[in-house]
Design a protein around this motif. Structure first.
Motif, PDB file in Angstrom:
ATOM      1  N   ALA A  90       7.726  -0.723   2.732  1.00 54.85           N
ATOM      2  CA  ALA A  90       8.108   0.685   2.658  1.00 54.85           C
ATOM      3  C   ALA A  90       8.448   1.235   4.039  1.00 54.85           C
ATOM      4  O   ALA A  90       9.406   2.009   4.195  1.00 54.85           O
ATOM      5  CB  ALA A  90       6.981   1.495   2.032  1.00 54.85           C
ATOM      6  N   ARG A  91       7.686   0.818   5.053  1.00 54.56           N
ATOM      7  CA  ARG A  91       7.941   1.294   6.420  1.00 54.56           C
ATOM      8  C   ARG A  91       9.343   0.899   6.887  1.00 54.56           C
ATOM      9  O   ARG A  91      10.093   1.728   7.405  1.00 54.56           O
ATOM     10  CB  ARG A  91       6.891   0.715   7.376  1.00 54.56           C
ATOM     11  N   VAL A  92       9.698  -0.370   6.697  1.00 54.78           N
ATOM     12  CA  VAL A  92      11.016  -0.845   7.138  1.00 54.78           C
ATOM     13  C   VAL A  92      12.121  -0.176   6.326  1.00 54.78           C
ATOM     14  O   VAL A  92      13.163   0.212   6.861  1.00 54.78           O
ATOM     15  CB  VAL A  92      11.092  -2.374   7.018  1.00 54.78           C
ATOM     16  N   PHE A  93      11.898  -0.047   5.029  1.00 55.66           N
ATOM     17  CA  PHE A  93      12.905   0.585   4.179  1.00 55.66           C
ATOM     18  C   PHE A  93      13.171   2.012   4.618  1.00 55.66           C
ATOM     19  O   PHE A  93      14.334   2.425   4.771  1.00 55.66           O
ATOM     20  CB  PHE A  93      12.439   0.561   2.722  1.00 55.66           C
ATOM     21  N   LEU A  94      12.123   2.804   4.804  1.00 57.65           N
ATOM     22  CA  LEU A  94      12.302   4.209   5.178  1.00 57.65           C
ATOM     23  C   LEU A  94      12.918   4.341   6.571  1.00 57.65           C
ATOM     24  O   LEU A  94      13.743   5.230   6.806  1.00 57.65           O
ATOM     25  CB  LEU A  94      10.951   4.932   5.114  1.00 57.65           C
TER      26      LEU A  94
END
Length: 311
Positions: free
Chosen positions: A154-158
């Motif tokens: 989620a961190r990389v996606f956001l």
């Protein structure tokens, strides 16, 4: 599928929506729109309007779903014709390898966005990326295969998604006031157009998702890696995420580069798009949002759910 108008949108406040056995009629102030029910595949209602119960009955009798959104384009519900509500794949969805499915969504969406950014930047003498940005996106892409937890994904996606929207601002006319993707209420026409386009894409995808027997609320990236919160329709959002760039973002940014004049929108507590601008935008969306491609994406996802492999 029915030919003709792919969807009818009622946006804003105060419209009166009625239907007979063969015709949908929408009155907005002094204007009136009429559509043969045989030409409609979907009715989208966003904001505050008057909808007759008889209209819902006639629409569902003609196999036309009705999707409801708030004025900012966030989905709030859907009325489906008989047969659309069955979700025989719900049990299988609950047992999918969530990490693998979420990874697939992120990789596909990141590739789609990177291709588009590179395309936009290829014709610019001054380039599109600031120093180090391209390296950050490339490193994030390479890092994905080593991430083992959903919060890491989620961190990389956001991070990459936020960077993408900020980079897009460099090709939009500065006077439009678009700097990055923001939360509602929107204060610029680009964000307002993104919201409308994503609402249309969401509704179009939701029809295929429900028709395929999938539960719209069970997802992998949305609803798991990214907590549910306002992310209703997690499965729908997972499937549409990689399609947002080719089907919506291209249309919005093309119009933002061509020029949207001050007379085509009004900013008060939020940005209001003119009827003329919305008509042209909807025309382009109708050409860009490919229902066949959506159906294929949903079918591939449903097959992956059954087999347990990556979509």
């Amino acid at each position: 599928m029915k030919s003709g108008v792919p969807w009818v949108t009622v946006w804003g406040y105060g419209a009166d929506i009625r239907a007979t056995r063969g015709t949908l009629t929408i009155r907005e102030g002094t204007s009136r729109r009429s559509y043969p029910l045989s030409s409609i595949r979907h009715l989208l209602i966003a904001g505050g309007h008057t909808l007759e119960t008889a209209a819902v009955a006639h629409l569902t009798a003609n196999n036309i779903p009705v999707s409801f959104f708030d004025v900012h384009g966030e989905p709030v519900g859907m009325v489906c014709p008989p047969g659309y509500t069955a979700c025989p794949l719900r049990s299988a969805q609950k047992n999918i390898p969530v990490h693998r499915f979420a990874m697939s969504v992120i990789v596909s969406s990141l590739k789609s966005r990177m291709r588009y950014l590179n395309e936009l930047g290829s014709g610019r003498e001054d380039g599109l990326y600031y120093k180090g940005e391209l390296e950050i996106l490339a490193d994030a892409s390479r890092e994905l295969e080593f991430l083992i937890t959903l919060p890491e994904l989620a961190r990389v996606f956001l991070l990459t998604r936020n960077m993408y929207y900020e980079i897009l601002s460099r090709v939009a006319a500065p006077e439009l006031g678009y700097r990055r993707r923001k939360k509602p209420p929107y204060q610029d026409p680009v964000n307002a157009m993104f919201a409308h386009g994503y609402a249309v894409l969401y509704a179009s995808t939701a029809v295929s998702v429900t028709g395929a027997g999938l539960d719209p609320e069970i997802g992998s990236l949305y609803g798991s890696a990214i907590p549910p919160g306002m992310n209703r329709g997690a499965c729908v959002r997972d499937i549409m995420e990689p399609l947002m760039t080719p089907m919506v973002d291209r249309v919005v940014m093309d119009m933002a580069q061509e020029g949207i004049t001050a007379g085509q929108y009004e900013i008060s507590s939020r940005c209001l798009l003119s009827e003329k601008l919305m008509k042209e935008y909807n025309r382009r969306l109708a050409e860009s949002i490919d229902s066949d491609a959506l159906d294929r994406a949903v079918a591939e996802y449903a097959d992956a759910v059954v087999s347990g492999s990556s979509p």
